[in-house]
Design a protein around this motif. Structure first.
Motif, PDB file in Angstrom:
ATOM      1  N   ARG A   1      -8.879   3.407  -0.364  1.00  0.00           N
ATOM      2  CA  ARG A   1      -9.651   3.813   0.073  1.00  0.00           C
ATOM      3  C   ARG A   1      -9.277   5.684   0.127  1.00  0.00           C
ATOM      4  NH1 ARG A   1     -14.275   7.879   0.887  1.00  0.00           N
ATOM      5  NH2 ARG A   1     -16.222   6.804  -1.074  1.00  0.00           N
ATOM      6  N   ALA A   2      -8.754   6.173  -1.423  1.00  0.00           N
ATOM      7  CA  ALA A   2      -8.189   8.028  -1.285  1.00  0.00           C
ATOM      8  C   ALA A   2      -9.147   8.641  -0.358  1.00  0.00           C
ATOM      9  CB  ALA A   2      -8.267   8.145  -2.653  1.00  0.00           C
ATOM     10  N   ALA A   3     -10.418   8.272  -1.295  1.00  0.00           N
ATOM     11  CA  ALA A   3     -11.417   9.621   0.026  1.00  0.00           C
ATOM     12  C   ALA A   3     -11.292   9.616   1.171  1.00  0.00           C
ATOM     13  CB  ALA A   3     -12.701   9.655  -0.725  1.00  0.00           C
ATOM     14  N   GLY A   4     -11.492  10.712   1.893  1.00  0.00           N
ATOM     15  CA  GLY A   4     -11.505  10.207   3.867  1.00  0.00           C
ATOM     16  C   GLY A   4     -10.545  10.381   4.358  1.00  0.00           C
ATOM     17  N   GLU A   5     -10.428  10.254   6.195  1.00  0.00           N
ATOM     18  CA  GLU A   5      -9.659  10.948   6.826  1.00  0.00           C
ATOM     19  C   GLU A   5      -8.250   9.824   7.050  1.00  0.00           C
ATOM     20  OE1 GLU A   5     -10.048  11.806  10.550  1.00  0.00           O
ATOM     21  OE2 GLU A   5     -12.185  12.938  10.158  1.00  0.00           O
ATOM     22  N   TYR A   6      -8.300   8.047   6.377  1.00  0.00           N
ATOM     23  CA  TYR A   6      -7.598   7.160   6.387  1.00  0.00           C
ATOM     24  C   TYR A   6      -7.121   7.296   5.604  1.00  0.00           C
ATOM     25  CZ  TYR A   6      -5.569   2.839   7.729  1.00  0.00           C
ATOM     26  OH  TYR A   6      -3.851   1.971   7.936  1.00  0.00           O
ATOM     27  N   SER A   7      -5.727   8.255   5.395  1.00  0.00           N
ATOM     28  CA  SER A   7      -4.471   7.469   4.428  1.00  0.00           C
ATOM     29  C   SER A   7      -4.025   7.163   3.600  1.00  0.00           C
ATOM     30  CB  SER A   7      -4.086   8.965   4.222  1.00  0.00           C
ATOM     31  OG  SER A   7      -2.660   8.503   5.162  1.00  0.00           O
ATOM     32  N   ILE A   8      -3.757   6.291   2.494  1.00  0.00           N
ATOM     33  CA  ILE A   8      -2.869   5.396   2.123  1.00  0.00           C
ATOM     34  C   ILE A   8      -1.132   5.296   3.074  1.00  0.00           C
ATOM     35  CG2 ILE A   8      -0.926   7.145   0.236  1.00  0.00           C
ATOM     36  CD1 ILE A   8      -1.922   3.282   0.457  1.00  0.00           C
ATOM     37  N   ALA A   9      -0.973   6.511   3.231  1.00  0.00           N
ATOM     38  CA  ALA A   9       0.468   6.932   4.457  1.00  0.00           C
ATOM     39  C   ALA A   9       0.247   6.560   5.559  1.00  0.00           C
ATOM     40  CB  ALA A   9       0.463   8.443   3.981  1.00  0.00           C
ATOM     41  N   ASP A  10      -1.204   6.340   6.159  1.00  0.00           N
ATOM     42  CA  ASP A  10      -1.375   5.556   7.415  1.00  0.00           C
ATOM     43  C   ASP A  10      -1.579   4.063   7.421  1.00  0.00           C
ATOM     44  OD1 ASP A  10      -2.359   8.227   8.648  1.00  0.00           O
ATOM     45  OD2 ASP A  10      -4.487   8.549   7.943  1.00  0.00           O
ATOM     46  N   PHE A  11      -1.633   3.801   6.267  1.00  0.00           N
ATOM     47  CA  PHE A  11      -1.257   2.142   6.016  1.00  0.00           C
ATOM     48  C   PHE A  11      -0.231   1.778   6.378  1.00  0.00           C
ATOM     49  CE2 PHE A  11      -1.853  -1.709   3.449  1.00  0.00           C
ATOM     50  CZ  PHE A  11      -2.074  -2.329   4.137  1.00  0.00           C
ATOM     51  N   PHE A  12       0.634   2.555   5.558  1.00  0.00           N
ATOM     52  CA  PHE A  12       2.078   2.855   4.949  1.00  0.00           C
ATOM     53  C   PHE A  12       2.940   2.203   6.660  1.00  0.00           C
ATOM     54  CE2 PHE A  12       2.312   3.420   0.626  1.00  0.00           C
ATOM     55  CZ  PHE A  12       1.953   2.789   0.616  1.00  0.00           C
ATOM     56  N   GLU A  13       2.041   3.123   7.238  1.00  0.00           N
ATOM     57  CA  GLU A  13       2.628   3.586   9.096  1.00  0.00           C
ATOM     58  C   GLU A  13       2.881   2.113   9.792  1.00  0.00           C
ATOM     59  OE1 GLU A  13       4.326   5.159  10.538  1.00  0.00           O
ATOM     60  OE2 GLU A  13       4.416   7.641   9.917  1.00  0.00           O
ATOM     61  N   THR A  14       1.617   1.159   9.752  1.00  0.00           N
ATOM     62  CA  THR A  14       1.651  -0.224   9.835  1.00  0.00           C
ATOM     63  C   THR A  14       2.132  -1.195   9.649  1.00  0.00           C
ATOM     64  OG1 THR A  14      -0.157  -0.661   8.696  1.00  0.00           O
ATOM     65  CG2 THR A  14      -1.447   0.869  10.157  1.00  0.00           C
TER      66      THR A  14
END
Length: 322
Positions: free
Chosen positions: A40-53
């Motif tokens: 989800r684009a809204a919120g503290e967790y970002s797509i960049a954070d997911f890519f980091e994993t």
């Protein structure tokens, strides 16, 4: 067969109706043998954070693609994260915002069934990405007072009447425009102009103006610059409506050219906009990342290129990387 598809979506884009399609998207992905991973684009967790994993050595074996659903700003966020985190996956676009100019280039409709047919298909189109200062852009960077039009237009009005809201707001601002001196430096030539507004285009349309850059080719390794010169107030409406038709190139009040890199300098503090979001301050330095993205497209659009490419063919070419 790859097992997972990433869905990056903005629940607030446009009229917010996209979320009603998520169950359908999950079903189509499951029928095709894929697991959907929603971000989800809204919120503290970002797509960049997911890519980091993601494991850089194995993620291509685990993920087939990314689907980005939203307006140009949402697509921009996704692409910036992909490049910064060095994620090399094909991208499917689902226009769900008020401004879907990048999707317009690929002739994408709002029909969710058709969009999923394309997203789960095999046809890809090579797409350049623009780079300005420290940011990447997919469609347009805009400079000048008219930038305030999109940033000041009432979101509720944009959602209800779409591109017409930009036009009405733009006409209302004509009388308040003040010309600004700018210098544009390219490898080919240096331009010194007095202008109201300019755009540096990767795609063809911006802010709902479908023909602002009709000669743009998203895979030609060039950026298209269109500058609206200072002019008499009575000339503005004519140029404005020519821009709606894509006929503004014929006007003496418009400068247009192509270049693979340029720098824009001004003593004035001009507002800037990158893919519909607030941009950085001048000076601005531009370059192109040729064929940086692989975009899912319909067969008709893909075969209109010199050579349609399939997922496996792109990977064999090893096109990714700065």
């Amino acid at each position: 067969m790859r097992k997972k598809i990433i869905l990056f979506y903005n629940p607030k884009s446009g009229n917010g109706h996209f979320t009603k399609n998520i169950d359908y998207i999950i079903g189509r992905c499951q029928e095709a043998g894929y697991q959907l991973i929603p971000i989800r684009a809204a919120g503290e967790y970002s797509i960049a954070d997911f890519f980091e994993t993601l494991d850089q050595n194995t993620y291509k074996n685990e993920y087939r693609q990314i689907i980005a659903a939203g307006g140009d700003g949402t697509i921009n966020i996704c692409v910036n994260a992909m490049i910064e985190k060095n994620i090399d996956l094909p991208l499917a676009i689902m226009p769900a915002g008020t401004a879907n100019d990048f999707a317009y280039y690929f002739n994408l409709s709002n029909d969710i069934e058709r969009l999923m047919d394309i997203a789960l298909g095999d046809y890809l189109v090579a797409a350049d990405v623009g780079h300005v200062n420290e940011k990447y852009f997919i469609n347009v960077a805009a400079i000048g007072q008219v930038v305030d039009v999109s940033q000041k237009t009432d979101p509720n009005l944009k959602n209800s009447i779409g591109a017409l809201a930009y036009y009405l707001k733009g006409v209302s601002e004509f009388k308040n425009l003040k010309a600004t001196k700018v210098t544009i430096v390219t490898p080919e030539k240096t331009y010194k102009e007095k202008m109201y507004f300019m755009v540096v285009m990767n795609g063809k349309s911006a802010g709902g103006f479908k023909n602002i850059s009709p000669r743009s080719d998203i895979g030609d390794g060039k950026l298209d610059v269109i500058l609206f010169r200072a002019m008499h107030l009575i000339e503005m409406p004519s140029v404005f409506f020519k821009a709606l038709r894509g006929a503004h190139y014929k006007s003496k009040n418009v400068l247009s050219f192509q270049s693979s890199e340029l720098k824009i300098i001004s003593e004035s503090d001009l507002p800037t906009d990158i893919d519909g979001e607030h941009g950085t301050k001048l000076p601005l330095t531009f370059k192109v990342l040729p064929n940086k993205l692989k975009i899912f497209a319909s067969k008709d659009v893909a075969t209109g290129e010199e050579m349609p490419m399939y997922i496996d063919e792109w990977e064999n070419l090893g096109k990714w990387g700065l």
